[in-house]
Design a protein around this motif. Structure first.
Motif, mmCIF file in Angstrom:
data_model
loop_
_atom_site.group_PDB
_atom_site.id
_atom_site.type_symbol
_atom_site.label_atom_id
_atom_site.label_comp_id
_atom_site.label_asym_id
_atom_site.label_seq_id
_atom_site.Cartn_x
_atom_site.Cartn_y
_atom_site.Cartn_z
ATOM 1 N N GLU A 140 19.158 12.624 1.120
ATOM 2 C CA GLU A 140 18.106 12.510 0.113
ATOM 3 C C GLU A 140 16.814 13.173 0.594
ATOM 4 N N LEU A 141 16.522 13.021 1.897
ATOM 5 C CA LEU A 141 15.311 13.650 2.448
ATOM 6 C C LEU A 141 15.396 15.168 2.348
ATOM 7 N N GLU A 142 16.537 15.735 2.667
ATOM 8 C CA GLU A 142 16.708 17.183 2.557
ATOM 9 C C GLU A 142 16.558 17.634 1.106
ATOM 10 N N SER A 143 17.103 16.857 0.174
ATOM 11 C CA SER A 143 16.969 17.192 -1.244
ATOM 12 C C SER A 143 15.507 17.166 -1.674
ATOM 13 N N LEU A 144 14.770 16.181 -1.185
ATOM 14 C CA LEU A 144 13.344 16.085 -1.494
ATOM 15 C C LEU A 144 12.593 17.279 -0.916
ATOM 16 N N LEU A 145 12.862 17.609 0.337
ATOM 17 C CA LEU A 145 12.195 18.748 0.978
ATOM 18 C C LEU A 145 12.518 20.054 0.263
ATOM 19 N N LYS A 146 13.768 20.212 -0.141
ATOM 20 C CA LYS A 146 14.159 21.416 -0.873
ATOM 21 C C LYS A 146 13.396 21.508 -2.196
ATOM 22 N N GLY A 147 13.338 20.414 -2.925
ATOM 23 C CA GLY A 147 12.646 20.407 -4.208
ATOM 24 C C GLY A 147 11.165 20.683 -4.071
ATOM 25 N N VAL A 148 10.522 20.048 -3.103
ATOM 26 C CA VAL A 148 9.087 20.266 -2.885
ATOM 27 C C VAL A 148 8.840 21.698 -2.425
ATOM 28 N N GLY A 149 9.693 22.202 -1.549
ATOM 29 C CA GLY A 149 9.551 23.579 -1.074
ATOM 30 C C GLY A 149 9.671 24.585 -2.207
ATOM 31 N N MET A 150 10.670 24.397 -3.054
ATOM 32 C CA MET A 150 10.856 25.309 -4.185
ATOM 33 C C MET A 150 9.679 25.216 -5.157
ATOM 34 N N LEU A 151 9.209 24.013 -5.382
ATOM 35 C CA LEU A 151 8.067 23.818 -6.266
ATOM 36 C C LEU A 151 6.822 24.503 -5.707
ATOM 37 N N ALA A 152 6.587 24.368 -4.409
ATOM 38 C CA ALA A 152 5.420 24.986 -3.773
ATOM 39 C C ALA A 152 5.490 26.510 -3.867
ATOM 40 N N VAL A 153 6.651 27.071 -3.562
ATOM 41 C CA VAL A 153 6.798 28.525 -3.606
ATOM 42 C C VAL A 153 6.634 29.041 -5.035
ATOM 43 N N LEU A 154 7.252 28.373 -5.995
ATOM 44 C CA LEU A 154 7.127 28.808 -7.384
ATOM 45 C C LEU A 154 5.690 28.712 -7.887
ATOM 46 N N ALA A 155 4.995 27.636 -7.531
ATOM 47 C CA ALA A 155 3.594 27.493 -7.951
ATOM 48 C C ALA A 155 2.737 28.597 -7.332
ATOM 49 N N TYR A 156 3.002 28.929 -6.075
ATOM 50 C CA TYR A 156 2.277 30.016 -5.398
ATOM 51 C C TYR A 156 2.540 31.339 -6.122
ATOM 52 N N LEU A 157 3.822 31.575 -6.462
ATOM 53 C CA LEU A 157 4.174 32.813 -7.156
ATOM 54 C C LEU A 157 3.555 32.877 -8.556
ATOM 55 N N ILE A 158 3.427 31.743 -9.217
ATOM 56 C CA ILE A 158 2.752 31.728 -10.526
ATOM 57 C C ILE A 158 1.306 32.170 -10.357
ATOM 58 N N HIS A 159 0.640 31.680 -9.308
ATOM 59 C CA HIS A 159 -0.738 32.086 -9.029
ATOM 60 C C HIS A 159 -0.805 33.609 -8.854
ATOM 61 N N LEU A 160 0.102 34.150 -8.046
ATOM 62 C CA LEU A 160 0.088 35.597 -7.808
ATOM 63 C C LEU A 160 0.392 36.370 -9.086
ATOM 64 N N ALA A 161 1.316 35.878 -9.897
ATOM 65 C CA ALA A 161 1.643 36.558 -11.151
ATOM 66 C C ALA A 161 0.437 36.582 -12.082
ATOM 67 N N LEU A 162 -0.285 35.482 -12.144
ATOM 68 C CA LEU A 162 -1.486 35.448 -12.986
ATOM 69 C C LEU A 162 -2.559 36.386 -12.449
ATOM 70 N N ASP A 163 -2.751 36.403 -11.127
ATOM 71 C CA ASP A 163 -3.734 37.317 -10.540
ATOM 72 C C ASP A 163 -3.330 38.778 -10.742
ATOM 73 N N PHE A 164 -2.039 39.048 -10.761
ATOM 74 C CA PHE A 164 -1.545 40.409 -10.960
ATOM 75 C C PHE A 164 -1.980 40.969 -12.306
ATOM 76 N N THR A 165 -2.165 40.096 -13.290
ATOM 77 C CA THR A 165 -2.536 40.545 -14.640
ATOM 78 C C THR A 165 -4.026 40.811 -14.807
ATOM 79 N N THR A 166 -4.830 40.548 -13.771
ATOM 80 C CA THR A 166 -6.266 40.779 -13.862
ATOM 81 C C THR A 166 -6.604 42.229 -13.538
ATOM 82 N N ALA A 167 -7.841 42.623 -13.785
ATOM 83 C CA ALA A 167 -8.283 43.991 -13.525
ATOM 84 C C ALA A 167 -8.146 44.359 -12.047
#
Length: 119
Positions: free
Chosen positions: A85-112
């Protein structure tokens, strides 16, 4: 993009995705709400690592090369066959963190200013 925009978009994306997964499996938990809050926090990581002290603050942690590295990390996390269960939690949090970071970069990519290739 400003901090609030990043948080709203990342939080909404995570919450909607997690709620849709729960609907598909017929479960109801607090995970969509927690995931939404976590994504809203994690999407700020690029600006924590490289504070927006000037319009040209984007360097390595706001670069396309770093986004590619994060994509590789996301792939590896997705391939991880958890056993506890701990590994599943770490995997989920890790994926969430990476995806949220990538969303930030994708939004910044659309700026001037967009994103630098390497930093």
């Amino acid at each position: 993009m400003n901090r609030t925009t990043h948080q709203l978009i990342a939080g909404a994306a995570a919450g909607i995705y997690l709620a849709k997964r729960e609907t598909a499996t017929g479960t109801t938990t607090i995970k969509p709400l927690l995931g939404s809050a976590a994504a809203a926090f994690f999407t700020n990581l690029p600006d924590i690592l490289e504070p927006a002290t000037s319009p040209n603050h984007r360097a390595i942690f706001h670069s396309l090369a770093f986004a590619a590295l994060l994509g590789t990390c996301l792939y590896q996390l997705n391939q991880w066959q958890t056993e506890t269960e701990l590994e599943s939690l770490l995997k989920g949090v890790g994926m969430l963190a990476v995806l949220a970071y990538l969303i930030h970069l994708a939004l910044d990519f659309t700026t001037a200013k967009s994103l630098p290739l390497i930093g």
